[in-house]
Design a protein around this motif. Structure first.
Motif, short mmCIF file in Angstrom:
data_model
loop_
_atom_site.label_atom_id
_atom_site.label_comp_id
_atom_site.label_asym_id
_atom_site.label_seq_id
_atom_site.Cartn_x
_atom_site.Cartn_y
_atom_site.Cartn_z
N SER A 1 -27.26 74.67 27.36
CA SER A 1 -27.84 73.60 27.62
C SER A 1 -26.40 72.27 26.98
CB SER A 1 -29.07 73.47 26.70
OG SER A 1 -29.05 72.35 25.93
N VAL A 2 -26.70 70.75 27.67
CA VAL A 2 -25.59 70.13 26.69
C VAL A 2 -26.28 69.56 25.57
CG1 VAL A 2 -25.72 67.55 26.88
CG2 VAL A 2 -25.82 68.93 28.67
N ALA A 3 -27.83 69.68 24.55
CA ALA A 3 -27.62 69.94 23.60
C ALA A 3 -27.37 70.92 22.52
CB ALA A 3 -29.46 69.61 23.74
N ASP A 4 -26.64 71.61 22.85
CA ASP A 4 -25.86 72.57 22.14
C ASP A 4 -24.56 73.04 22.33
OD1 ASP A 4 -28.69 74.19 21.84
OD2 ASP A 4 -27.93 75.43 23.65
N LEU A 5 -23.77 71.48 22.97
CA LEU A 5 -22.56 70.82 22.64
C LEU A 5 -22.51 70.45 20.81
CD1 LEU A 5 -21.61 69.84 26.19
CD2 LEU A 5 -21.35 71.70 25.13
N ARG A 6 -21.21 71.17 20.61
CA ARG A 6 -21.21 70.45 19.29
C ARG A 6 -19.48 69.43 19.27
NH1 ARG A 6 -25.69 70.34 18.77
NH2 ARG A 6 -27.20 71.53 18.34
N PRO A 7 -19.50 68.70 18.25
CA PRO A 7 -17.74 68.05 18.20
C PRO A 7 -16.99 69.23 18.47
CG PRO A 7 -19.08 66.91 16.70
CD PRO A 7 -20.52 67.77 17.44
N GLY A 8 -16.11 68.84 18.79
CA GLY A 8 -15.09 70.51 19.36
C GLY A 8 -15.31 70.71 20.18
N ASP A 9 -16.01 71.29 20.93
CA ASP A 9 -16.55 72.07 22.09
C ASP A 9 -15.78 71.73 23.63
OD1 ASP A 9 -18.15 73.55 20.21
OD2 ASP A 9 -20.53 72.81 21.19
N LEU A 10 -14.74 72.89 24.01
CA LEU A 10 -14.25 72.61 25.09
C LEU A 10 -15.49 73.02 25.88
CD1 LEU A 10 -11.02 74.14 24.26
CD2 LEU A 10 -11.78 72.14 24.29
N ILE A 11 -15.29 72.38 27.11
CA ILE A 11 -16.19 72.88 28.49
C ILE A 11 -15.52 72.59 29.99
CG2 ILE A 11 -18.09 71.19 27.06
CD1 ILE A 11 -17.99 69.28 28.98
N ASP A 12 -16.08 72.99 30.75
CA ASP A 12 -15.08 72.70 31.98
C ASP A 12 -15.43 72.49 32.66
OD1 ASP A 12 -12.93 74.14 33.74
OD2 ASP A 12 -14.92 74.78 34.61
N VAL A 13 -15.08 71.58 33.27
CA VAL A 13 -15.61 70.40 34.91
C VAL A 13 -15.49 70.25 35.44
CG1 VAL A 13 -16.08 67.91 34.85
CG2 VAL A 13 -16.59 69.11 33.16
N GLY A 14 -15.47 70.90 36.74
CA GLY A 14 -14.85 71.24 37.93
C GLY A 14 -15.05 69.79 38.70
N ALA A 15 -14.28 69.97 39.69
CA ALA A 15 -14.47 68.61 40.50
C ALA A 15 -15.50 67.81 41.79
CB ALA A 15 -12.89 68.96 42.11
N GLY A 16 -15.78 66.26 41.20
CA GLY A 16 -17.34 66.38 42.15
C GLY A 16 -18.25 66.73 40.69
N GLU B 1 -19.99 65.30 37.83
CA GLU B 1 -20.64 64.91 36.53
C GLU B 1 -20.24 64.88 35.03
OE1 GLU B 1 -22.38 61.53 37.46
OE2 GLU B 1 -22.06 61.61 39.38
N LEU B 2 -19.71 64.27 34.33
CA LEU B 2 -19.15 65.40 33.01
C LEU B 2 -20.98 65.47 31.95
CD1 LEU B 2 -16.25 62.55 32.45
CD2 LEU B 2 -16.27 64.98 33.54
N ALA B 3 -20.86 66.27 31.46
CA ALA B 3 -22.11 66.49 30.25
C ALA B 3 -21.67 66.22 29.39
CB ALA B 3 -22.04 67.97 30.66
N ALA B 4 -20.83 65.66 28.49
CA ALA B 4 -20.82 64.76 27.25
C ALA B 4 -19.14 63.92 26.84
CB ALA B 4 -20.56 65.52 26.80
N ASP B 5 -19.38 63.18 26.52
CA ASP B 5 -18.34 62.21 26.15
C ASP B 5 -16.93 63.30 25.42
OD1 ASP B 5 -19.57 60.41 27.01
OD2 ASP B 5 -19.46 59.68 24.71
N GLY B 6 -15.45 62.94 25.56
CA GLY B 6 -14.93 64.01 25.17
C GLY B 6 -13.39 63.87 25.91
N ARG B 7 -12.12 63.90 25.59
CA ARG B 7 -11.41 63.88 26.17
C ARG B 7 -10.29 64.81 26.65
NH1 ARG B 7 -7.11 65.68 22.87
NH2 ARG B 7 -8.07 66.73 20.58
N VAL B 8 -9.46 64.78 27.65
CA VAL B 8 -8.51 65.41 28.76
C VAL B 8 -7.47 66.78 27.87
CG1 VAL B 8 -8.07 66.44 30.83
CG2 VAL B 8 -8.95 64.68 30.76
N VAL B 9 -8.11 68.14 27.87
CA VAL B 9 -7.00 68.31 27.02
C VAL B 9 -6.17 69.11 27.71
CG1 VAL B 9 -8.08 69.14 25.15
CG2 VAL B 9 -8.70 70.09 26.84
N GLU B 10 -6.16 69.88 29.23
CA GLU B 10 -5.91 70.59 30.16
C GLU B 10 -6.38 70.24 31.37
OE1 GLU B 10 -5.20 74.95 31.62
OE2 GLU B 10 -5.27 74.70 29.93
N GLY B 11 -5.24 69.98 32.75
CA GLY B 11 -5.49 69.86 33.73
C GLY B 11 -5.56 68.62 33.46
N SER B 12 -5.89 67.43 35.06
CA SER B 12 -6.12 66.17 35.44
C SER B 12 -6.98 66.48 36.61
CB SER B 12 -4.61 65.82 35.70
OG SER B 12 -4.59 66.59 36.99
#
Length: 175
Positions: free
Chosen positions: A135-150, A152-163
């Motif tokens: 759940s998005v509510a269970d995300l904490r600062p420092g967690d890494l999430i995977d976002v596929g093409a197309g 929506e972003l589930a949380a604010d953050g920065r890209v650590v791998e890929g583009s």
């Protein structure tokens, strides 16, 4: 009414008073009610000077009519009409903003694919197996999430791998 026959001038003055009375008592009632509620709660908002101005204009027009002078009762009616039109436009804008905000909340993902703690494997196939849907509510600062093409972003953050590319229209206001 200077060059007008006095009988017609009096008729127009009394007609203006007769037409301005329901405008003041009925159409301007929301302003008087708002001002009264504000004064009872000791909050001076915009309805207080508006109601005061309408009351002063009406009393001035009434006194002028009785004294056979020109009043500004037509201006009073126009003022009330413009103020009520402004409230209609404001209410329409508020409804649109509320609908847009509700639609925006509906597009936010409820879950995210969180990468499990690093160090278990560096192999890509093994890394894919280390994803957990949370759940998005269970995300904490420092967690890494995977976002596929197309997606929506589930949380604010920065890209650590890929583009990739992100639509920023909602943030920037661009089309």
């Amino acid at each position: 009414y200077g060059a007008m026959d006095p009988a017609y001038a009096a008729l127009f003055r009394w007609t203006s008073l007769a037409l301005a009375t329901p405008v003041t008592l009925w159409c301007a009632e929301p302003f008087f009610a708002g001002a009264w509620a504000g004064l009872r709660h000791r909050v001076a908002h915009m309805d207080v000077p508006i109601a005061l101005g309408i009351a002063i204009l009406y009393v001035q027009g009434l006194v002028a009519t009785v004294q056979r002078q020109d009043g500004y009762l037509d201006s009073l009616a126009m003022l009330v009409a413009l103020l009520l039109a402004g409230r209609v436009v404001e209410a329409r804008g508020r409804r649109r903003v509320t609908a847009a905000a509700s639609a925006l909340v509906g597009t936010v993902p409820r879950t995210a694919r969180r990468l499990l703690p690093p160090g278990e494997s560096t192999d890509r196939r093994a890394a894919e197996a280390c994803l957990a849907t949370v759940s998005v509510a269970d995300l904490r600062p420092g967690d890494l999430i995977d976002v596929g093409a197309g997606e929506e972003l589930a949380a604010d953050g920065r890209v650590v791998e890929g583009s990739g590319q992100v639509r920023m229209a909602l943030v920037t206001g661009e089309a």
